[in-house]
Scaffold this active site. Structure first.
Site, PDB file in Angstrom:
ATOM      1  N   ASP A 107     -16.913  59.370 -30.175  1.00  0.00           N
ATOM      2  CA  ASP A 107     -17.927  58.482 -30.755  1.00  0.00           C
ATOM      3  C   ASP A 107     -17.635  57.020 -30.419  1.00  0.00           C
ATOM      4  O   ASP A 107     -18.540  56.248 -30.088  1.00  0.00           O
ATOM      5  CB  ASP A 107     -17.970  58.650 -32.277  1.00  0.00           C
ATOM      6  CG  ASP A 107     -18.828  59.827 -32.708  1.00  0.00           C
ATOM      7  OD1 ASP A 107     -19.722  60.221 -31.934  1.00  0.00           O
ATOM      8  OD2 ASP A 107     -18.600  60.354 -33.810  1.00  0.00           O
ATOM      9  N   ASP A 159     -23.657  58.954 -23.387  1.00  0.00           N
ATOM     10  CA  ASP A 159     -23.915  60.063 -24.301  1.00  0.00           C
ATOM     11  C   ASP A 159     -23.138  61.264 -23.783  1.00  0.00           C
ATOM     12  O   ASP A 159     -23.563  61.938 -22.847  1.00  0.00           O
ATOM     13  CB  ASP A 159     -25.412  60.352 -24.346  1.00  0.00           C
ATOM     14  CG  ASP A 159     -25.753  61.463 -25.334  1.00  0.00           C
ATOM     15  OD1 ASP A 159     -24.857  61.871 -26.090  1.00  0.00           O
ATOM     16  OD2 ASP A 159     -26.911  61.921 -25.334  1.00  0.00           O
ATOM     17  N   GLU A 184     -16.885  64.974 -31.549  1.00  0.00           N
ATOM     18  CA  GLU A 184     -16.912  63.569 -31.173  1.00  0.00           C
ATOM     19  C   GLU A 184     -16.333  62.650 -32.240  1.00  0.00           C
ATOM     20  O   GLU A 184     -15.973  61.507 -31.947  1.00  0.00           O
ATOM     21  CB  GLU A 184     -18.351  63.155 -30.850  1.00  0.00           C
ATOM     22  CG  GLU A 184     -18.872  63.807 -29.586  1.00  0.00           C
ATOM     23  CD  GLU A 184     -20.232  63.277 -29.177  1.00  0.00           C
ATOM     24  OE1 GLU A 184     -20.817  62.492 -29.946  1.00  0.00           O
ATOM     25  OE2 GLU A 184     -20.702  63.651 -28.092  1.00  0.00           O
ATOM     26  N   HIS A 190      -8.218  55.764  -8.665  1.00  0.00           N
ATOM     27  CA  HIS A 190      -9.076  56.946  -8.654  1.00  0.00           C
ATOM     28  C   HIS A 190      -9.665  57.209 -10.038  1.00  0.00           C
ATOM     29  O   HIS A 190      -8.993  57.051 -11.049  1.00  0.00           O
ATOM     30  CB  HIS A 190      -8.276  58.185  -8.265  1.00  0.00           C
ATOM     31  CG  HIS A 190      -7.923  58.281  -6.822  1.00  0.00           C
ATOM     32  ND1 HIS A 190      -7.021  57.436  -6.209  1.00  0.00           N
ATOM     33  CD2 HIS A 190      -8.332  59.149  -5.866  1.00  0.00           C
ATOM     34  CE1 HIS A 190      -6.893  57.787  -4.933  1.00  0.00           C
ATOM     35  NE2 HIS A 190      -7.692  58.816  -4.701  1.00  0.00           N
ATOM     36  N   ASN A 207      -2.768  52.040 -13.774  1.00  0.00           N
ATOM     37  CA  ASN A 207      -3.033  53.132 -12.844  1.00  0.00           C
ATOM     38  C   ASN A 207      -1.802  53.997 -12.592  1.00  0.00           C
ATOM     39  O   ASN A 207      -1.858  55.228 -12.709  1.00  0.00           O
ATOM     40  CB  ASN A 207      -3.530  52.539 -11.518  1.00  0.00           C
ATOM     41  CG  ASN A 207      -3.808  53.588 -10.469  1.00  0.00           C
ATOM     42  OD1 ASN A 207      -4.380  54.632 -10.754  1.00  0.00           O
ATOM     43  ND2 ASN A 207      -3.396  53.309  -9.236  1.00  0.00           N
ATOM     44  N   GLU A 226     -18.428  56.326 -26.759  1.00  0.00           N
ATOM     45  CA  GLU A 226     -19.868  56.264 -26.557  1.00  0.00           C
ATOM     46  C   GLU A 226     -20.435  54.916 -26.991  1.00  0.00           C
ATOM     47  O   GLU A 226     -21.261  54.320 -26.289  1.00  0.00           O
ATOM     48  CB  GLU A 226     -20.551  57.379 -27.353  1.00  0.00           C
ATOM     49  CG  GLU A 226     -20.351  58.772 -26.776  1.00  0.00           C
ATOM     50  CD  GLU A 226     -21.102  59.817 -27.567  1.00  0.00           C
ATOM     51  OE1 GLU A 226     -21.654  60.744 -26.927  1.00  0.00           O
ATOM     52  OE2 GLU A 226     -21.147  59.722 -28.808  1.00  0.00           O
ATOM     53  N   GLN A 233     -21.155  69.242 -31.312  1.00  0.00           N
ATOM     54  CA  GLN A 233     -21.002  67.922 -30.697  1.00  0.00           C
ATOM     55  C   GLN A 233     -20.551  66.897 -31.738  1.00  0.00           C
ATOM     56  O   GLN A 233     -19.613  66.117 -31.504  1.00  0.00           O
ATOM     57  CB  GLN A 233     -22.325  67.488 -30.067  1.00  0.00           C
ATOM     58  CG  GLN A 233     -22.256  66.151 -29.343  1.00  0.00           C
ATOM     59  CD  GLN A 233     -23.604  65.748 -28.773  1.00  0.00           C
ATOM     60  OE1 GLN A 233     -24.566  66.508 -28.834  1.00  0.00           O
ATOM     61  NE2 GLN A 233     -23.688  64.558 -28.239  1.00  0.00           N
TER      62      GLN A 233
END
Length: 454
Positions: free
Chosen positions: A425, A434, A448, A295, A326, A428, A444
């Site tokens: 960061d 983003d 991050e 999931h 998992n 990303e 932000q």
């Protein structure tokens, strides 16, 4: 902020896209990026029925209680034999002029109705119709055209309607005599616009909405976005990648009202709300692969109602996940996140995966299901934690706790999720997303760059 980059992923249709931050991606994790703005017209599922929870062994008319409510089955039963065509363990089997009709009113309207159908066993072709009532079952009107079932493989029949308010559905076999038809996975969707939020209500804007913190890849509910399709499953929202057969990411909000006593449904099934032309990953697609049906939005995060829990078992919410990863590492983190909620917090969660190639209980694999489902190399999650309250965006500041985790998808992974903490960061950069884009740039940037250490 990082410079704009355009990604082109469709071979016959070029989608021009823009994004606030540069997406650094590998070919296996590239997704369409159409807009960084949060969409406000995504679809909302107002009815979902998989027939997994009911039992009716005879064709004689009678009612059966299913996850969505009570249905009347006439010349119809709940089939679970090897000859019954189905996603999961059960589907409805009709014969003669059989009908399956809702005994209750669903609310929220209907714009698109998708029904999976197939010929039972080696039977011949038959035809059927969909009828809708908007007056509590007093009268019905046929929706769309008569449909022919002629193959023993599930096919999606999609009806475009314009119903507001409450409705009932009636599926009616109208020809073919004793030839039988299986019906499965009914999904009713309406364009929901914005949603004010609340436990389990979803939506894209406002407190408690699943995309409050932004749309990580600018996903949209457009059939041409085969690798970045916005799927609003009511209890979570995702970007689905039909090429990989998995979501790129799933985003959801958890409040105390989402955690109740509804039992785990285990009704793994194909997602009939996805475009019918795409390959449908089914409940057995991971069988004997050495990987769990992992999931993204966990079952235990959605226990307020049976419908909420059932929604998490759509295969569009799954990735091939190494069993140890998992069942131990991620399960431990999920339990910890829920403990934060029961301690008086609400959380916004975004989970995703990227890369190709994992190590399951049967060794390494890049794909499963005959190459139609990609095994990710990494699984990540970002959690924003705030005390219970309102005006959530305005309450997130540079000191807000953000937990970011990135794990390899391997079966020898350690069970302590905290040892895999990283920065937003870094996720990303690796995953090409983003995150937290709805926050002011200075907040932000502060959130991050740090790594949680609590």
């Amino acid at each position: 902020m990082k410079p704009i980059k355009l990604l082109f992923v469709l071979t016959t249709i070029i989608v021009f896209a823009s994004c606030r931050k540069e997406s650094l991606v590998t070919p296996a994790s590239t997704v369409n990026q159409a807009s960084d703005k949060k969409a406000t017209t995504e679809s909302t599922t107002t009815l979902s029925e998989s027939f997994e929870s009911g039992t009716k062994a005879a064709y004689a008319v009678g009612s059966v209680t299913l996850s969505s409510g009570s249905w009347s089955l006439d010349e119809a039963l709940i089939g679970n034999t090897s000859a019954d065509v189905k996603n999961g363990a059960k589907s409805v089997r009709t014969r003669n002029n059989g009908q399956l009709t809702m005994n209750f009113d669903a609310t929220g309207g209907a714009e698109t109705i998708t029904i999976q159908h197939a010929v039972y066993g080696n039977d011949g072709s038959s035809t059927w119709q969909l009828w809708i009532s908007t007056d509590g079952g007093s009268s019905y009107t046929q929706a769309g055209n008569t449909v022919t079932s002629s193959t023993s493989t599930l096919q999606a029949a999609t009806f475009t309607v314009n119903v507001t308010g409450s409705y009932r559905l009636s599926i009616r076999k109208v020809s073919g005599g004793s030839n039988r038809i299986n019906f499965d996975d009914i999904q009713v969707v309406t364009g929901g616009g914005t949603n004010p939020g609340g436990p389990g209500t979803g939506g894209t804007t406002g407190d408690d909405s699943h995309l409050l913190l932004g749309n990580p890849t600018g996903a949209q509910a457009s059939v041409v976005l085969t690798q970045n399709y916005l799927r609003n499953a009511t209890y979570y929202i995702s970007s689905y990648n039909s090429v990989r057969g998995t979501p790129n990411w799933v985003s959801w909000h958890i409040a105390s009202g989402d955690l109740g006593s509804a039992p785990r449904q285990d009704d793994f099934r194909a997602d009939a709300a996805l475009p019918s032309s795409w390959y449908q990953v089914g409940s057995s697609s991971y069988s004997s692969s050495g990987f769990d049906r992992g999931h993204n939005c966990p079952s235990a995060d959605r226990t307020s109602t049976v419908a909420a829990n059932s929604s998490t078992f759509l295969m569009s919410n799954m990735i091939p996940q190494a069993p140890q990863n998992n069942q131990q590492t991620w399960n431990n983190m999920e339990q910890y996140i829920r403990s934060l909620v029961t301690a008086g917090n609400e959380v916004y969660v975004i989970m995703g995966s990227y890369g190709t190639g994992g190590n399951g209980s049967k060794g390494n694999a890049n794909t499963i299901d005959g190459g139609r489902v990609t095994v990710p190399s990494n699984v990540w999650k970002v959690v924003v934690v705030i005390p219970n309250g309102s005006n959530d965006l305005s309450r997130i500041n540079a000191a807000t706790r953000v937990i970011a985790v990135n794990t390899p998808n391997i079966n020898t992974i350690g069970t302590d999720w905290k040892s895999y903490r990283t920065s937003v960061d870094a996720i990303e950069s690796a995953a090409g997303v983003d995150l937290l884009s709805a926050l002011p740039a200075n907040i932000q940037s502060a959130l991050e760059s740090k790594v949680d250490n609590l």
